[in-house]
Scaffold this motif. Structure first.
Motif, mmCIF file in Angstrom:
data_model
loop_
_atom_site.group_PDB
_atom_site.id
_atom_site.type_symbol
_atom_site.label_atom_id
_atom_site.label_comp_id
_atom_site.label_asym_id
_atom_site.label_seq_id
_atom_site.Cartn_x
_atom_site.Cartn_y
_atom_site.Cartn_z
ATOM 1 N N PRO A 101 0.790 -1.234 0.000
ATOM 2 C CA PRO A 101 0.000 0.000 0.000
ATOM 3 C C PRO A 101 0.823 1.286 0.000
ATOM 4 N N GLU A 102 2.080 1.218 0.421
ATOM 5 C CA GLU A 102 2.912 2.422 0.457
ATOM 6 C C GLU A 102 3.372 2.767 -0.958
ATOM 7 N N THR A 103 3.172 4.008 -1.360
ATOM 8 C CA THR A 103 3.649 4.419 -2.676
ATOM 9 C C THR A 103 5.165 4.549 -2.640
ATOM 10 N N ASP A 104 5.790 4.338 -3.743
ATOM 11 C CA ASP A 104 7.246 4.410 -3.904
ATOM 12 C C ASP A 104 8.004 3.366 -3.086
ATOM 13 N N GLN A 105 7.319 2.342 -2.637
ATOM 14 C CA GLN A 105 7.981 1.256 -1.914
ATOM 15 C C GLN A 105 8.703 0.369 -2.921
ATOM 16 N N LEU A 106 9.919 -0.047 -2.605
ATOM 17 C CA LEU A 106 10.707 -0.888 -3.496
ATOM 18 C C LEU A 106 10.159 -2.311 -3.488
ATOM 19 N N ILE A 107 9.858 -2.830 -4.676
ATOM 20 C CA ILE A 107 9.326 -4.186 -4.839
ATOM 21 C C ILE A 107 10.260 -4.940 -5.775
ATOM 22 N N GLU A 108 10.626 -6.147 -5.377
ATOM 23 C CA GLU A 108 11.514 -6.972 -6.204
ATOM 24 C C GLU A 108 10.696 -7.961 -7.037
ATOM 25 N N LEU A 109 10.956 -7.980 -8.339
ATOM 26 C CA LEU A 109 10.320 -8.895 -9.273
ATOM 27 C C LEU A 109 11.336 -9.963 -9.668
ATOM 28 N N ARG A 110 10.911 -11.222 -9.709
ATOM 29 C CA ARG A 110 11.796 -12.316 -10.127
ATOM 30 C C ARG A 110 11.129 -13.130 -11.222
ATOM 31 N N ILE A 111 11.939 -13.503 -12.224
ATOM 32 C CA ILE A 111 11.470 -14.328 -13.326
ATOM 33 C C ILE A 111 12.473 -15.465 -13.518
ATOM 34 N N LYS A 169 3.995 0.483 -13.566
ATOM 35 C CA LYS A 169 5.026 -0.105 -14.424
ATOM 36 C C LYS A 169 5.227 -1.580 -14.085
ATOM 37 N N LEU A 170 5.225 -1.906 -12.805
ATOM 38 C CA LEU A 170 5.374 -3.296 -12.386
ATOM 39 C C LEU A 170 4.209 -4.132 -12.921
ATOM 40 N N ALA A 171 2.992 -3.651 -12.793
ATOM 41 C CA ALA A 171 1.821 -4.377 -13.288
ATOM 42 C C ALA A 171 1.889 -4.574 -14.801
ATOM 43 N N THR A 172 2.353 -3.569 -15.511
ATOM 44 C CA THR A 172 2.473 -3.655 -16.971
ATOM 45 C C THR A 172 3.500 -4.706 -17.371
ATOM 46 N N VAL A 173 4.649 -4.707 -16.706
ATOM 47 C CA VAL A 173 5.691 -5.698 -17.000
ATOM 48 C C VAL A 173 5.178 -7.105 -16.728
ATOM 49 N N ILE A 174 4.517 -7.298 -15.598
ATOM 50 C CA ILE A 174 3.988 -8.618 -15.260
ATOM 51 C C ILE A 174 2.962 -9.058 -16.309
ATOM 52 N N ALA A 175 2.077 -8.173 -16.714
ATOM 53 C CA ALA A 175 1.060 -8.515 -17.711
ATOM 54 C C ALA A 175 1.700 -8.861 -19.055
ATOM 55 N N GLN A 176 2.723 -8.104 -19.460
ATOM 56 C CA GLN A 176 3.383 -8.356 -20.744
ATOM 57 C C GLN A 176 4.115 -9.693 -20.753
ATOM 58 N N MET A 177 4.679 -10.083 -19.630
ATOM 59 C CA MET A 177 5.479 -11.302 -19.569
ATOM 60 C C MET A 177 4.680 -12.527 -19.146
ATOM 61 N N SER A 178 3.501 -12.302 -18.599
ATOM 62 C CA SER A 178 2.685 -13.399 -18.088
ATOM 63 C C SER A 178 2.338 -14.372 -19.211
ATOM 64 N N GLY A 179 2.468 -15.665 -18.910
ATOM 65 C CA GLY A 179 2.188 -16.697 -19.891
ATOM 66 C C GLY A 179 3.394 -17.092 -20.722
ATOM 67 N N PRO A 188 7.324 -19.916 -16.916
ATOM 68 C CA PRO A 188 6.625 -20.782 -15.951
ATOM 69 C C PRO A 188 6.225 -20.047 -14.670
ATOM 70 N N ALA A 189 6.980 -19.015 -14.295
ATOM 71 C CA ALA A 189 6.666 -18.280 -13.068
ATOM 72 C C ALA A 189 7.159 -16.843 -13.179
ATOM 73 N N ILE A 190 6.371 -15.937 -12.680
ATOM 74 C CA ILE A 190 6.741 -14.531 -12.517
ATOM 75 C C ILE A 190 6.183 -14.129 -11.165
ATOM 76 N N TYR A 191 7.030 -13.618 -10.307
ATOM 77 C CA TYR A 191 6.516 -13.255 -8.986
ATOM 78 C C TYR A 191 7.294 -12.097 -8.395
ATOM 79 N N TYR A 192 6.677 -11.440 -7.406
ATOM 80 C CA TYR A 192 7.365 -10.414 -6.641
ATOM 81 C C TYR A 192 7.519 -10.923 -5.226
ATOM 82 N N THR A 193 8.598 -10.494 -4.591
ATOM 83 C CA THR A 193 8.848 -10.942 -3.221
ATOM 84 C C THR A 193 7.996 -10.122 -2.257
ATOM 85 N N LEU A 194 7.694 -10.700 -1.115
ATOM 86 C CA LEU A 194 6.804 -10.043 -0.159
ATOM 87 C C LEU A 194 7.550 -9.246 0.908
ATOM 88 N N ASN A 195 8.868 -9.382 0.977
ATOM 89 C CA ASN A 195 9.658 -8.668 1.973
ATOM 90 C C ASN A 195 10.252 -7.399 1.378
#
Length: 122
Positions: A38-48, A64-74, A77-84
């Motif tokens: 929920p925090e804006t500008d929080q750093l999120i790690e994406l792994r593929i 931007k993160l949502a767009t990248v995930i949508a473009q690469m989805s499918g 085998p896996a695309i995910y962001y870490t929760l920490n």
């Protein structure tokens, strides 16, 4: 430390997913991201994970993160962001996915935000 090579999303060679699924809409992905982070500008790690190593990206822009995930989805085998929450100092470039970049180690976690429990039915 391996050298980083920034890659534009459209330049990434997709790998055939064993069971292709339709890509979710970016708005659905964005809704999930905003609930978990929920925090804006929080750093999120994406792994593929892929052949030849895992591609890693660090994002502060939820859209931007949502767009990248949508473009690469499918395509993988896996695309995910870490929760920490990773330390901001490890992200050398923001809002990009790169090859040759090391993923966040346990020592680079600033704060644990969620407790993930994986339960399987008996």
């Amino acid at each position: 430390m391996p050298s980083e090579k920034a890659v534009h999303v459209n330049e990434i060679t997709p790998q055939q997913s064993p069971t292709p699924t339709p890509a979710p809409a970016p708005t659905e992905i964005l809704s999930a991201i905003e609930i978990l982070f929920p925090e804006t500008d929080q750093l999120i790690e994406l792994r593929i994970p892929r052949k030849g190593g895992t591609q890693v990206g660090y994002f502060t822009n939820h859209k931007k993160l949502a767009t990248v995930i949508a473009q690469m989805s499918g395509s993988y085998p896996a695309i995910y962001y870490t929760l920490n929450l990773p330390a901001a100092s490890i992200a050398t470039s923001i809002d990009t996915v790169a090859t040759g970049r090391s993923a966040t180690s346990e020592k680079q976690i600033v704060r644990r935000q969620w407790l993930l429990i994986d339960a399987d039915p008996i």
